[in-house]
Design a protein around this motif. Structure first.
Motif, PDB file in Angstrom:
ATOM      1  N   PHE A 129      -0.192 -47.499  20.657  1.00 48.03           N
ATOM      2  CA  PHE A 129      -0.569 -47.887  19.299  1.00 48.03           C
ATOM      3  C   PHE A 129      -0.149 -49.321  18.979  1.00 48.03           C
ATOM      4  O   PHE A 129      -0.880 -50.046  18.291  1.00 48.03           O
ATOM      5  N   THR A 130       1.003 -49.737  19.453  1.00 44.85           N
ATOM      6  CA  THR A 130       1.441 -51.110  19.170  1.00 44.85           C
ATOM      7  C   THR A 130       0.584 -52.135  19.915  1.00 44.85           C
ATOM      8  O   THR A 130       0.292 -53.210  19.378  1.00 44.85           O
ATOM      9  N   ILE A 131       0.184 -51.819  21.136  1.00 42.92           N
ATOM     10  CA  ILE A 131      -0.714 -52.734  21.849  1.00 42.92           C
ATOM     11  C   ILE A 131      -2.040 -52.847  21.111  1.00 42.92           C
ATOM     12  O   ILE A 131      -2.599 -53.940  20.959  1.00 42.92           O
ATOM     13  N   HIS A 132      -2.549 -51.717  20.639  1.00 39.49           N
ATOM     14  CA  HIS A 132      -3.816 -51.747  19.913  1.00 39.49           C
ATOM     15  C   HIS A 132      -3.674 -52.481  18.581  1.00 39.49           C
ATOM     16  O   HIS A 132      -4.614 -53.145  18.125  1.00 39.49           O
ATOM     17  N   ALA A 133      -2.502 -52.385  17.947  1.00 34.62           N
ATOM     18  CA  ALA A 133      -2.305 -53.024  16.646  1.00 34.62           C
ATOM     19  C   ALA A 133      -2.040 -54.519  16.779  1.00 34.62           C
ATOM     20  O   ALA A 133      -2.621 -55.332  16.049  1.00 34.62           O
ATOM     21  N   PHE A 134      -1.168 -54.907  17.717  1.00 32.78           N
ATOM     22  CA  PHE A 134      -0.781 -56.311  17.851  1.00 32.78           C
ATOM     23  C   PHE A 134      -1.765 -57.098  18.712  1.00 32.78           C
ATOM     24  O   PHE A 134      -1.946 -58.289  18.494  1.00 32.78           O
ATOM     25  N   ARG A 135      -2.334 -56.444  19.723  1.00 27.71           N
ATOM     26  CA  ARG A 135      -3.145 -57.140  20.730  1.00 27.71           C
ATOM     27  C   ARG A 135      -2.413 -58.393  21.202  1.00 27.71           C
ATOM     28  O   ARG A 135      -2.864 -59.526  20.996  1.00 27.71           O
ATOM     29  N   PRO A 136      -1.267 -58.205  21.865  1.00 29.34           N
ATOM     30  CA  PRO A 136      -0.395 -59.352  22.152  1.00 29.34           C
ATOM     31  C   PRO A 136      -0.949 -60.323  23.183  1.00 29.34           C
ATOM     32  O   PRO A 136      -0.614 -61.508  23.148  1.00 29.34           O
ATOM     33  N   PHE A 137      -1.782 -59.846  24.089  1.00 28.15           N
ATOM     34  CA  PHE A 137      -2.285 -60.718  25.142  1.00 28.15           C
ATOM     35  C   PHE A 137      -3.550 -61.432  24.672  1.00 28.15           C
ATOM     36  O   PHE A 137      -4.217 -60.995  23.739  1.00 28.15           O
ATOM     37  N   GLN A 138      -3.851 -62.520  25.333  1.00 26.73           N
ATOM     38  CA  GLN A 138      -5.015 -63.314  24.958  1.00 26.73           C
ATOM     39  C   GLN A 138      -6.288 -62.479  25.076  1.00 26.73           C
ATOM     40  O   GLN A 138      -6.444 -61.675  25.999  1.00 26.73           O
ATOM     41  N   SER A 139      -7.199 -62.685  24.136  1.00 28.85           N
ATOM     42  CA  SER A 139      -8.430 -61.897  24.122  1.00 28.85           C
ATOM     43  C   SER A 139      -9.319 -62.188  25.323  1.00 28.85           C
ATOM     44  O   SER A 139     -10.152 -61.365  25.689  1.00 28.85           O
ATOM     45  N   SER A 140      -9.150 -63.367  25.928  1.00 32.65           N
ATOM     46  CA  SER A 140      -9.982 -63.705  27.087  1.00 32.65           C
ATOM     47  C   SER A 140      -9.568 -62.963  28.344  1.00 32.65           C
ATOM     48  O   SER A 140     -10.289 -62.982  29.339  1.00 32.65           O
ATOM     49  N   THR A 141      -8.407 -62.326  28.316  1.00 33.45           N
ATOM     50  CA  THR A 141      -7.950 -61.536  29.454  1.00 33.45           C
ATOM     51  C   THR A 141      -8.185 -60.060  29.181  1.00 33.45           C
ATOM     52  O   THR A 141      -8.563 -59.660  28.083  1.00 33.45           O
ATOM     53  N   SER A 142      -7.933 -59.245  30.189  1.00 37.40           N
ATOM     54  CA  SER A 142      -8.076 -57.793  30.049  1.00 37.40           C
ATOM     55  C   SER A 142      -6.726 -57.094  30.028  1.00 37.40           C
ATOM     56  O   SER A 142      -6.655 -55.885  30.262  1.00 37.40           O
ATOM     57  N   MET A 143      -5.664 -57.840  29.739  1.00 38.98           N
ATOM     58  CA  MET A 143      -4.330 -57.262  29.837  1.00 38.98           C
ATOM     59  C   MET A 143      -4.064 -56.219  28.756  1.00 38.98           C
ATOM     60  O   MET A 143      -3.294 -55.279  28.978  1.00 38.98           O
TER      61      MET A 143
END
Length: 296
Positions: free
Chosen positions: A155-169
Motif C-alpha cells: 500500500f505504501t508503494i502504491h501511495a508514494f510511488r517512490p521510484f521514478q515513473s520512467s522505471t518499472s521499479m
C-alpha cells in the motif's frame, strides 16, 4: 587501508593531489549506514530481541548489549529520518555531496519528492526483526506480523510511488511484496498448533521453494540478462538517431517501431556529376529518368 591504496594509486599515476578529507569521512559513514540499515538491520534486531526473550538464561552483559543495540539503532534511525523529512528543499539531499555520501544509501534510489519513503523500509525491517526474534513462542503471531508488513509495503508503494515513473521499479517491488505475502501465508501450515501432517507440509515447502526460484530466475537473472543486452546494443549504436541521439529506456526504446522507423535506409545517393555532362544529356534525349538528374 582503502584510503591508503587510493593514495598509493594516485601517487603512482602522478594524479594531482587534492584534499579528500571532506569526502572520506562522509563516504565511510555512508558505507556503515548502507551495511547496517540496508543489509543487517533485520538480523541484528532479530538477534537482539531474541536475546531479550531468553534474558533469564543469558549473562547480564549480553542482555545489556542487546538492549543498547536496539536503543542505538532506534535513536540513529529516528535522527536520520527526521533529517530527511525536515530538509527543505528535498533537492539538497541529492545535490549536496557530503549529505549524499553520508545518508544517500537510504534514499538515493527514490525520486526527490518521495525521499521520506526511506522511513518505510527501515520501519518494516525493524518490525520484521521483532517478529522473528521476539515472537518465536507463537508461530501464528509471527506469520500475522510478517503478513501485515507485506501489506503495508504494497500500500505504501502504491501511495508514494517512490521510484521514478520512467522505471518499472514500483511494479517490481509491489510484485515482490505480493510474492513474499504468498510465502508468508503458506508458512502458516508449519505452525505446530495446526497439526498439519508431513505430507502436505512437504508440498507446501516445495511451493515456497518454487516461488523463490521463480523470483530468482525471472526477477533477477532475466533482468540482469536484459540489462547486459541493452548495454551491448547501445555500445553497438542501437537506440539512437542523428537528430535526438541516444534515447533512454529499455529494449522497447532501443528496438521499438519508432526507432526502426527512424533508421536511415541506404538509398542511391544523387549523382555528383554535372548536369551538363554528355551522359546527362543522353539520358534526357532518351526520355529516361535517373536518380540525380532532372528531366525537363
Amino acid at each position: 587501508a582503502g584510503f591508503f591504496v587510493q593514495w598509493l594509486y594516485r601517487k603512482i599515476q602522478n594524479i594531482p593531489e587534492e584534499d579528500l578529507r571532506a569526502k572520506n569521512i562522509p563516504f565511510s559513514i555512508g558505507n556503515v549506514i548502507r551495511i547496517v540499515f540496508n543489509f543487517l538491520l533485520m538480523p541484528v534486531v532479530a538477534l537482539s530481541c531474541f536475546q531479550l526473550v531468553v534474558a533469564h538464561e543469558s549473562p547480564a552483559f549480553t542482555v545489556v548489549l542487546a538492549a543498547v543495540t536496539i536503543a542505538v539503532l532506534l535513536a540513529f534511525a529516528c535522527y536520520i529520518l527526521l533529517l530527511i523529512i525536515r530538509t527543505k528543499p528535498k533537492s539538497v539531499l541529492f545535490d549536496d555531496l557530503p549529505t549524499v555520501l553520508r545518508y544517500g544509501p537510504l534514499y538515493n534510489t527514490y525520486s526527490d519528492q518521495a525521499a521520506a519513503f526511506a522511513l518505510i523500509p527501515v520501519l518494516l525491517n525493524f518490525v520484521r526483526g521483532v517478529a522473528i526474534g521476539a515472537v518465536q513462542p507463537s508461530g501464528i503471531s509471527q506469520v500475522v506480523l510478517l503478513a501485515i508488513c507485506e501489506v503495508i509495503q504494497m500500500f505504501t508503494i502504491h501511495a508514494f510511488r517512490p521510484f521514478q515513473s520512467s522505471t518499472s521499479m514500483n511494479a517490481y517491488h509491489t510484485l515482490f511484496a505480493i510474492l513474499r505475502l504468498a510465502c508468508v501465508l503458506l508458512m502458516v501450515a508449519f505452525a505446530p498448533s495446526l497439526g498439519v501432517t508431513e505430507g502436505p507440509k512437504g508440498w507446501i515447502g516445495y511451493a515456497i521453494l518454487l516461488i523463490h526460484g521463480s523470483v530468482l530466475f525471472f526477477g533477477f537473472f532475466l533482468s540482469a540478462l536484459q540489462t547486459i543486452v541493452e548495454v551491448v546494443a547501445r555500445l553497438l549504436g542501437a537506440g539512437g538517431d542523428n537528430i535526438t541521439g541516444l534515447t533512454r529506456g529499455g529494449l522497447s526504446k532501443i528496438f521499438g517501431m519508432r526507432q526502426l522507423s527512424r533508421r536511415e535506409t541506404h538509398r542511391t545517393a544523387p549523382s555528383r556529376a554535372s548536369q551538363l555532362s554528355s551522359m546527362a544529356m543522353l539520358h534526357a534525349e532518351e526520355g529516361t529518368s535517373r536518380t540525380g538528374y532532372s528531366v525537363p
